[in-house]
Design an enzyme around this catalytic site. Structure first.
Site, PDB file in Angstrom:
ATOM      1  CG  PHE A  10      -2.230   0.713   0.998  1.00 56.50           C
ATOM      2  CD1 PHE A  10      -3.161   0.284   0.066  1.00 56.50           C
ATOM      3  CD2 PHE A  10      -2.528   1.854   1.733  1.00 56.50           C
ATOM      4  CE1 PHE A  10      -4.357   0.966  -0.132  1.00 56.50           C
ATOM      5  CE2 PHE A  10      -3.722   2.548   1.546  1.00 56.50           C
ATOM      6  CZ  PHE A  10      -4.644   2.098   0.609  1.00 56.50           C
ATOM      7  CB  THR A  95       5.608  -5.818  -2.560  1.00 49.88           C
ATOM      8  OG1 THR A  95       6.033  -6.848  -3.458  1.00 49.88           O
ATOM      9  CG2 THR A  95       4.367  -6.294  -1.805  1.00 49.88           C
ATOM     10  CE  LYS A 124      10.893  -2.107 -12.876  1.00 52.08           C
ATOM     11  NZ  LYS A 124       9.952  -1.054 -12.471  1.00 52.08           N
ATOM     12  CD  GLU A 148       0.234  -2.531 -20.579  1.00 51.14           C
ATOM     13  OE1 GLU A 148      -0.206  -3.339 -21.404  1.00 51.14           O
ATOM     14  OE2 GLU A 148       1.221  -1.804 -20.808  1.00 51.14           O
ATOM     15  N   GLY A 205       9.729  11.585  -7.358  1.00 48.61           N
ATOM     16  CA  GLY A 205       9.155  10.242  -7.256  1.00 48.61           C
ATOM     17  C   GLY A 205       9.318   9.401  -8.514  1.00 48.61           C
ATOM     18  CD  GLU A 208      12.260   1.372  -9.796  1.00 45.91           C
ATOM     19  OE1 GLU A 208      11.999   0.430  -9.041  1.00 45.91           O
ATOM     20  OE2 GLU A 208      11.438   1.864 -10.574  1.00 45.91           O
ATOM     21  CG  ASP A 219      13.384   0.651 -14.255  1.00 48.88           C
ATOM     22  OD1 ASP A 219      12.542   0.033 -13.578  1.00 48.88           O
ATOM     23  OD2 ASP A 219      13.077   1.456 -15.153  1.00 48.88           O
ATOM     24  CE  LYS A 223      10.419   0.123 -16.561  1.00 47.59           C
ATOM     25  NZ  LYS A 223      10.721   1.540 -16.406  1.00 47.59           N
ATOM     26  N   GLY A 320       4.709   6.901 -11.950  1.00 48.30           N
ATOM     27  CA  GLY A 320       3.786   7.803 -11.258  1.00 48.30           C
ATOM     28  C   GLY A 320       2.680   7.042 -10.557  1.00 48.30           C
TER      29      GLY A 320
HETATM   30  N1  HSE Z   1      12.034   4.287 -11.931  1.00 46.50           N
HETATM   31  C1  HSE Z   1      11.277   3.949 -13.083  1.00 46.50           C
HETATM   32  C2  HSE Z   1      11.449   5.028 -14.130  1.00 46.50           C
HETATM   33  C3  HSE Z   1       9.824   3.773 -12.699  1.00 46.50           C
HETATM   34  O1  HSE Z   1      12.072   6.046 -13.834  1.00 46.50           O
HETATM   35  O2  HSE Z   1      11.009   4.881 -15.265  1.00 46.50           O
HETATM   36  C4  HSE Z   1       9.080   2.763 -13.486  1.00 46.50           C
HETATM   37  O3  HSE Z   1       9.737   1.543 -13.607  1.00 46.50           O
END
Ligand code: HSE
Length: 338
Positions: A10, A95, A124, A148, A205, A208, A219, A223, A320
């Site tokens: 949460f 989480t 991920k 997604e 924000g 990560e 990151d 993906k 976001g």
């Molecule tokens: N930290 C990642 C970014 C967030 O900046 O794209 C989504 O994975």
């Protein structure tokens, strides 16, 4: 049928999802026939709660906003028991991402699927590290493993390849898959020093929890691995993907790109070749006239190269609270529609 939703985690995304579900409750019912109760929430900071008739989400959001533990419907079930014992039809696994061993998320996903409960996730870890295993367990238990939100938040990428682009052969996917680094490169071009711009990205924000994952390209590599395996059936491991981040880009490199009418972008790429699938993450100098060069700030963009349509590019937010919350909603609706 009323969907019985459980949420694990949460934090920003979990709260974003709860806010969306609350604010759109009537619209979801009238437009899509989607009815739900959020009956279980598990969070290491706020506690684990369960109410088969639906939790008091407005109070929980209020408590979370001031860092207070949940005060109602408390259960002593840990996450695994919450998943197993609760009367839930779908779990949203939100989480933290662990791209080394998947973290507790892998156990959460397996437990839910084995109990016949769908999984929708933006995490991920399970998707990048063990998608085939998770999908197999999902299929064996007549459940969905929906991801997604694992690639560029709610901007449709996985569902685009699987839905509207079905029938096209996708031969290449290339683009900006990390908002933090794109934001940083954009600001560095304007003259802001690396350390300063990283702090701003964290405060906004985008980054990560451990920004190493962003700036070193890990990151984006997660993906890229997900796309390679799901869209192209590559069967590769995350460690198979060569990866270089933006940490070595100096103000001198930025000036050099400018002098050549180019711009640095951290590019994730997946391409079908005669020998299989090539995947990589690395910074590239892109000509200023190229569509990806015009994508600035935290925005992400991906170009799918296809046999029947040529290039199809999608540009949108990649991170976001509400943007990632939406990725979960879109998969919840997809499950509802069957
Ligand atoms: N930290 C990642 C970014 C967030 O900046 O794209 C989504 O994975």
């Amino acid at each position: 049928m009323k969907h019985k939703i459980g949420i694990l985690g949460f934090g920003t995304v979990g709260q974003g999802l709860a806010e969306i579900l609350l604010s759109k409750k009537e619209e979801l019912k009238s437009k899509y026939g989607y009815e739900f109760d959020i009956v279980a929430v598990g969070d290491f900071k706020f506690g684990n709660v369960y109410n088969a008739n639906g939790l008091d989400i407005p109070s929980m959001l209020k408590e979370a906003s001031v860092g207070k533990k949940f005060s109602k419907d408390i259960t002593d079930w840990d996450n695994i028991n919450l998943i197993k014992n609760s009367d839930t039809s779908v779990w949203c696994e939100l989480t933290f991402t662990d791209l080394v061993n998947g973290g507790p998320a892998v156990d959460h996903v397996k437990t839910a699927l084995k109990a016949g409960k769908h999984i929708v996730t933006s995490n991920k870890g399970p998707a990048a590290l063990c998608y085939p295993e998770m999908k197999k367990i999902a299929d064996e238990n007549n459940c969905k493993f929906m991801i997604e939100g694992t690639v560029v938040a709610g901007t449709p990428v996985i569902n685009l390849a699987d839905g509207p682009l079905a029938g096209c052969k996708i031969t290449k996917i290339r683009g900006i898959l990390n908002g933090t680094t794109n934001y940083m490169l954009t600001e560095m071009e304007k003259g802001m020093p690396y350390d300063e711009v990283l702090k701003v990205a964290q405060s906004k924000g985008y980054a990560e929890a451990d920004p190493t994952g962003d700036v070193e390209g890990y990151d984006a590599r997660g993906k890229v691995t997900i796309l390679a395996n799901i869209v192209m059936g590559a069967g590769i491991k995350i460690t198979d993907v060569p990866c270089e981040g933006i940490t070595k880009i100096t103000p001198k490199d930025i000036e050099k790109a400018k002098s050549q009418n180019k711009r640095w972008k951290l590019i994730g790429s997946v391409e079908l070749t005669e020998n299989g699938v090539d995947a990589s993450v690395k910074p590239e100098m892109i000509d200023i006239s190229h569509p990806l060069a015009g994508v600035s700030g935290a925005t992400n963009a991906l170009t799918f190269t296809t046999d029947l349509l040529g290039d199809v590019t999608i540009v949108g937010p990649g991170a976001g609270k509400i943007e990632t919350g939406f990725s979960i909603l879109t998969d919840l609706i997809k499950i509802h529609r069957g």
